[in-house]
Design an enzyme around this catalytic site. Sequence first.
Site, short mmCIF file in Angstrom:
data_model
loop_
_atom_site.label_atom_id
_atom_site.label_comp_id
_atom_site.label_asym_id
_atom_site.label_seq_id
_atom_site.Cartn_x
_atom_site.Cartn_y
_atom_site.Cartn_z
N HIS A 150 -1.85 2.43 -0.59
CA HIS A 150 -2.17 3.45 0.41
C HIS A 150 -0.82 3.94 0.93
O HIS A 150 -0.08 3.16 1.56
CB HIS A 150 -3.00 2.85 1.55
CG HIS A 150 -4.28 2.23 1.08
ND1 HIS A 150 -5.48 2.90 1.12
CD2 HIS A 150 -4.55 1.01 0.55
CE1 HIS A 150 -6.43 2.11 0.65
NE2 HIS A 150 -5.90 0.96 0.29
N GLU A 185 -13.84 -6.66 -1.15
CA GLU A 185 -12.68 -7.20 -0.42
C GLU A 185 -13.24 -8.11 0.67
O GLU A 185 -13.01 -9.31 0.67
CB GLU A 185 -11.85 -6.05 0.18
CG GLU A 185 -10.63 -6.51 0.99
CD GLU A 185 -9.88 -5.35 1.65
OE1 GLU A 185 -10.45 -4.26 1.80
OE2 GLU A 185 -8.70 -5.55 2.04
N ASP A 242 -0.89 -2.17 1.26
CA ASP A 242 -0.21 -1.55 2.41
C ASP A 242 1.08 -2.33 2.66
O ASP A 242 1.15 -3.16 3.59
CB ASP A 242 -1.12 -1.61 3.65
CG ASP A 242 -2.42 -0.87 3.42
OD1 ASP A 242 -2.43 0.38 3.54
OD2 ASP A 242 -3.43 -1.53 3.10
#
Length: 339
Positions: free
Chosen positions: A19, A200, A279
């Site tokens: 991301h 997830e 991230d």
Amino acid sequence: MTTDAEFIRALPKAELHLHIEGSLEPEQMFELGRRNRIALPFKSVEEVRAAYAFSNLQDFLDIYYQGAGVLMTEQDFHDLAMAYFRRVAADGCRHVELFFDPQTHTDRGLPFSVAIEGLLSGMAEAKASLGITSKLILCFLRHLDEDAAFATLKAADPWLDRIVGVGLDSSEVGHPPSKFAGVYRAARERGLKLVAHAGEEGPPAYVYEALDILGVDRIDHGNRALEDPALVARLAKSGMTLTVCPLSNLKLCVVDDLKAHPMKRMLELGLHATVNSDDPAYFGGYLAENWLQTAQALNLSRADLITLAKNSFTGSFLTPAEIAAHLTEVEAYAAGEVS
Ligand code: HPA
Ligand code: ZN
């Protein structure tokens, strides 16, 4: 013999789950905050880093959306992307398929064009100056409704030739893939590739929905698929790529310890797993760091690492000829290392 760190850094690889807003380092957050005259609720970089202690996905998302609030101009998105590409160039990364969250920005009042034009210009510069290729994936925020996702796809219309696909991210539990069946059908009709975060935090049923209702080409994460042997067998048989993110899993308490991470088991089960950073500014490591910590925690062999590198290219949305060229490079590297 080279050390694991040397071997991993020089191994040609791709990143398929990143991301771009999650690559915003605290230093850059302050720099952009100053540039755009946006006050941050933190006094220092250290204070920001100290806030990065998460007990689940939502904890992280709250701070991640807040951080993205400093991104205001095309130049900001360009600089964000270039800072990321410079880091992964040093990690032996050859190709990236990056996510962005347009709704995070349009909901703050930015025109749709700002994030995408800035990112596309950063991607072009990364190719020219670093030799890294990349493709852009537009993610829908799943905590918002499907109408908002449709509006986002419509806003993206002028750029569809520069987007490889769509994805689904944000708060997973309570927002199953089936909520987005219509917009995924519309994206498929427009020739876009389809990916979705599933498994997830959400149950195996969400992975089934991503496959059967959305018709995805890749599953992002997929950890909880391991709870269902029939699902594992199906994923393995179909060669479905899972974009797994070990340091993210650790930071968001999907696993308690990297030594308990399922990556080794995934490979043993014949799953087409890949290693990614998710991230990196928030989870403690970019691409090579994810590879290294996972390799060391799970005692991955050089053969495992080579399999993971190959998976990162065969799971990409590059053309067969481009994939073949990358695989040749991986094989040449592996042969050179062995002899
Ligand atoms: N999961 C879901 N949504 C996200 C993530 C993630 O790991 N990172 C950024 N948005
Ligand atoms: Zn993610």
